[in-house]
Design a protein around this motif. Structure first.
Motif, PDB file in Angstrom:
ATOM      1  N   ALA A  17       0.842  -1.196   0.000  1.00 15.54           N
ATOM      2  CA  ALA A  17       0.000   0.000   0.000  1.00 15.54           C
ATOM      3  C   ALA A  17       0.877   1.246   0.000  1.00 15.54           C
ATOM      4  CB  ALA A  17      -0.916  -0.017   1.215  1.00 15.54           C
ATOM      5  N   ILE A  18       0.466   2.258  -0.755  1.00 14.30           N
ATOM      6  CA  ILE A  18       1.225   3.508  -0.818  1.00 14.30           C
ATOM      7  C   ILE A  18       0.545   4.606  -0.008  1.00 14.30           C
ATOM      8  CG2 ILE A  18       2.378   2.999  -2.994  1.00 14.30           C
ATOM      9  CD1 ILE A  18       0.286   4.685  -4.441  1.00 14.30           C
ATOM     10  N   GLY A  19      -0.331   4.199   0.891  1.00 10.39           N
ATOM     11  CA  GLY A  19      -1.048   5.128   1.746  1.00 10.39           C
ATOM     12  C   GLY A  19      -1.661   4.372   2.910  1.00 10.39           C
ATOM     13  N   PRO A  20      -2.543   5.022   3.648  1.00 11.79           N
ATOM     14  CA  PRO A  20      -3.160   4.397   4.820  1.00 11.79           C
ATOM     15  C   PRO A  20      -4.348   3.496   4.430  1.00 11.79           C
ATOM     16  CG  PRO A  20      -3.884   6.661   4.642  1.00 11.79           C
ATOM     17  CD  PRO A  20      -2.886   6.437   3.533  1.00 11.79           C
ATOM     18  N   TYR A  21      -4.035   2.384   3.785  1.00 10.07           N
ATOM     19  CA  TYR A  21      -5.058   1.415   3.396  1.00 10.07           C
ATOM     20  C   TYR A  21      -4.425   0.035   3.316  1.00 10.07           C
ATOM     21  CZ  TYR A  21      -2.994   1.951  -1.277  1.00 10.07           C
ATOM     22  OH  TYR A  21      -2.117   1.998  -2.336  1.00 10.07           O
ATOM     23  N   SER A  22      -5.258  -0.981   3.193  1.00  5.83           N
ATOM     24  CA  SER A  22      -4.806  -2.373   3.112  1.00  5.83           C
ATOM     25  C   SER A  22      -4.857  -2.850   1.673  1.00  5.83           C
ATOM     26  CB  SER A  22      -5.723  -3.263   3.953  1.00  5.83           C
ATOM     27  OG  SER A  22      -5.734  -2.840   5.295  1.00  5.83           O
ATOM     28  N   GLN A  23      -4.012  -3.836   1.336  1.00  6.14           N
ATOM     29  CA  GLN A  23      -4.104  -4.449   0.006  1.00  6.14           C
ATOM     30  C   GLN A  23      -5.488  -5.073  -0.166  1.00  6.14           C
ATOM     31  OE1 GLN A  23      -0.756  -7.145   0.184  1.00  6.14           O
ATOM     32  NE2 GLN A  23       0.374  -5.935  -1.316  1.00  6.14           N
ATOM     33  N   ALA A  24      -6.005  -5.657   0.903  1.00  2.82           N
ATOM     34  CA  ALA A  24      -7.339  -6.256   0.865  1.00  2.82           C
ATOM     35  C   ALA A  24      -7.848  -6.428   2.285  1.00  2.82           C
ATOM     36  CB  ALA A  24      -7.312  -7.606   0.159  1.00  2.82           C
ATOM     37  N   VAL A  25      -9.159  -6.580   2.379  1.00  2.38           N
ATOM     38  CA  VAL A  25      -9.813  -6.866   3.652  1.00  2.38           C
ATOM     39  C   VAL A  25     -10.756  -8.041   3.420  1.00  2.38           C
ATOM     40  CG1 VAL A  25     -11.405  -5.993   5.405  1.00  2.38           C
ATOM     41  CG2 VAL A  25      -9.642  -4.488   4.469  1.00  2.38           C
ATOM     42  N   GLN A  26     -10.699  -8.999   4.350  1.00  2.00           N
ATOM     43  CA  GLN A  26     -11.590 -10.153   4.276  1.00  2.00           C
ATOM     44  C   GLN A  26     -12.543 -10.116   5.453  1.00  2.00           C
ATOM     45  OE1 GLN A  26      -9.628 -13.962   4.059  1.00  2.00           O
ATOM     46  NE2 GLN A  26     -11.546 -15.089   4.186  1.00  2.00           N
ATOM     47  N   ILE A  27     -13.811 -10.346   5.159  1.00  2.00           N
ATOM     48  CA  ILE A  27     -14.835 -10.513   6.185  1.00  2.00           C
ATOM     49  C   ILE A  27     -15.591 -11.774   5.809  1.00  2.00           C
ATOM     50  CG2 ILE A  27     -16.908  -9.578   7.269  1.00  2.00           C
ATOM     51  CD1 ILE A  27     -15.833  -6.785   6.668  1.00  2.00           C
ATOM     52  N   GLY A  28     -15.461 -12.798   6.642  1.00  6.20           N
ATOM     53  CA  GLY A  28     -16.108 -14.075   6.344  1.00  6.20           C
ATOM     54  C   GLY A  28     -15.598 -14.641   5.034  1.00  6.20           C
ATOM     55  N   ASN A  29     -16.544 -14.947   4.143  1.00  9.56           N
ATOM     56  CA  ASN A  29     -16.174 -15.551   2.855  1.00  9.56           C
ATOM     57  C   ASN A  29     -16.021 -14.511   1.742  1.00  9.56           C
ATOM     58  OD1 ASN A  29     -18.878 -14.912   2.556  1.00  9.56           O
ATOM     59  ND2 ASN A  29     -19.390 -16.797   1.486  1.00  9.56           N
ATOM     60  N   MET A  30     -15.934 -13.226   2.111  1.00  8.60           N
ATOM     61  CA  MET A  30     -15.823 -12.154   1.113  1.00  8.60           C
ATOM     62  C   MET A  30     -14.482 -11.437   1.271  1.00  8.60           C
ATOM     63  SD  MET A  30     -18.317  -8.933   0.222  1.00  8.60           S
ATOM     64  CE  MET A  30     -18.410  -8.364   1.888  1.00  8.60           C
ATOM     65  N   LEU A  31     -13.843 -11.162   0.128  1.00  2.00           N
ATOM     66  CA  LEU A  31     -12.581 -10.438   0.090  1.00  2.00           C
ATOM     67  C   LEU A  31     -12.743  -9.246  -0.846  1.00  2.00           C
ATOM     68  CD1 LEU A  31      -9.444 -10.774   0.922  1.00  2.00           C
ATOM     69  CD2 LEU A  31      -9.189 -11.420  -1.469  1.00  2.00           C
ATOM     70  N   ILE A  32     -12.311  -8.085  -0.387  1.00  2.00           N
ATOM     71  CA  ILE A  32     -12.362  -6.864  -1.196  1.00  2.00           C
ATOM     72  C   ILE A  32     -10.942  -6.331  -1.296  1.00  2.00           C
ATOM     73  CG2 ILE A  32     -13.300  -4.536  -1.409  1.00  2.00           C
ATOM     74  CD1 ILE A  32     -15.621  -5.507   0.416  1.00  2.00           C
ATOM     75  N   THR A  33     -10.450  -6.189  -2.533  1.00  2.00           N
ATOM     76  CA  THR A  33      -9.103  -5.658  -2.711  1.00  2.00           C
ATOM     77  C   THR A  33      -9.149  -4.149  -2.920  1.00  2.00           C
ATOM     78  OG1 THR A  33      -8.962  -5.791  -5.136  1.00  2.00           O
ATOM     79  CG2 THR A  33      -8.380  -7.789  -3.886  1.00  2.00           C
ATOM     80  N   SER A  34      -8.060  -3.520  -2.574  1.00  2.78           N
ATOM     81  CA  SER A  34      -7.855  -2.135  -2.977  1.00  2.78           C
ATOM     82  C   SER A  34      -7.470  -2.152  -4.449  1.00  2.78           C
ATOM     83  CB  SER A  34      -6.728  -1.508  -2.157  1.00  2.78           C
ATOM     84  OG  SER A  34      -7.116  -1.392  -0.810  1.00  2.78           O
ATOM     85  N   GLY A  35      -7.548  -1.021  -5.096  1.00  2.00           N
ATOM     86  CA  GLY A  35      -7.153  -0.932  -6.489  1.00  2.00           C
ATOM     87  C   GLY A  35      -5.687  -1.294  -6.650  1.00  2.00           C
TER      88      GLY A  35
END
Length: 128
Positions: A17-35
């Motif tokens: 990450a090039i800022g205050p964010y995560s490459q991805a976040v997982q909640i349960g069976n769902m994963l959301i990536t950053s751009g």
């Protein structure tokens, strides 16, 4: 992990990450990536939009795999383009990473991407 636990996903196989964010976040069976920009782990961008698209999707794939997901788990993508005239070129590379049933997708042109990138792609993945 219970369905309510939130877990940050990070891998050295994709740019950090090039800022205050995560490459991805997982909640349960769902994963959301950053751009994911089309650069390698050293911050180097290939010249062409096709190569940047491939690198962006390889970064997405690395993040997914680090969390136990695959490209087949992707249900939604968002593609950010610096120039919508590159849409067909991006589409040709994009098609090599996904099979039917294809994920839902949005593609938008933006005024500028971080670090002068030509393409950035984010995904939502769900394990059935």
């Amino acid at each position: 992990m219970t369905s309510q636990e939130r877990q940050t996903i990070a891998t050295t196989e994709a740019p950090g990450a090039i800022g205050p964010y995560s490459q991805a976040v997982q909640i349960g069976n769902m994963l959301i990536t950053s751009g994911q920009l089309g650069m390698d782990t050293k911050g180097v961008f290939p010249v062409s939009v096709e190569e940047q698209t491939q690198r962006s999707l390889l970064n997405v794939k690395a993040i997914l795999e680090s969390a136990g997901f695959t490209m087949n788990d992707v249900i939604k993508t968002t593609v950010f383009l610096q120039d919508m005239n590159d849409f067909q070129k991006v589409n040709e590379v994009y098609a090599t990473f996904f099979t039917e049933p294809y994920p839902a997708r949005s593609a938008v042109q933006v005024a500028k991407l971080p670090k002068g990138g030509l393409v950035e792609i984010e995904v939502i993945a769900v394990k059935a």
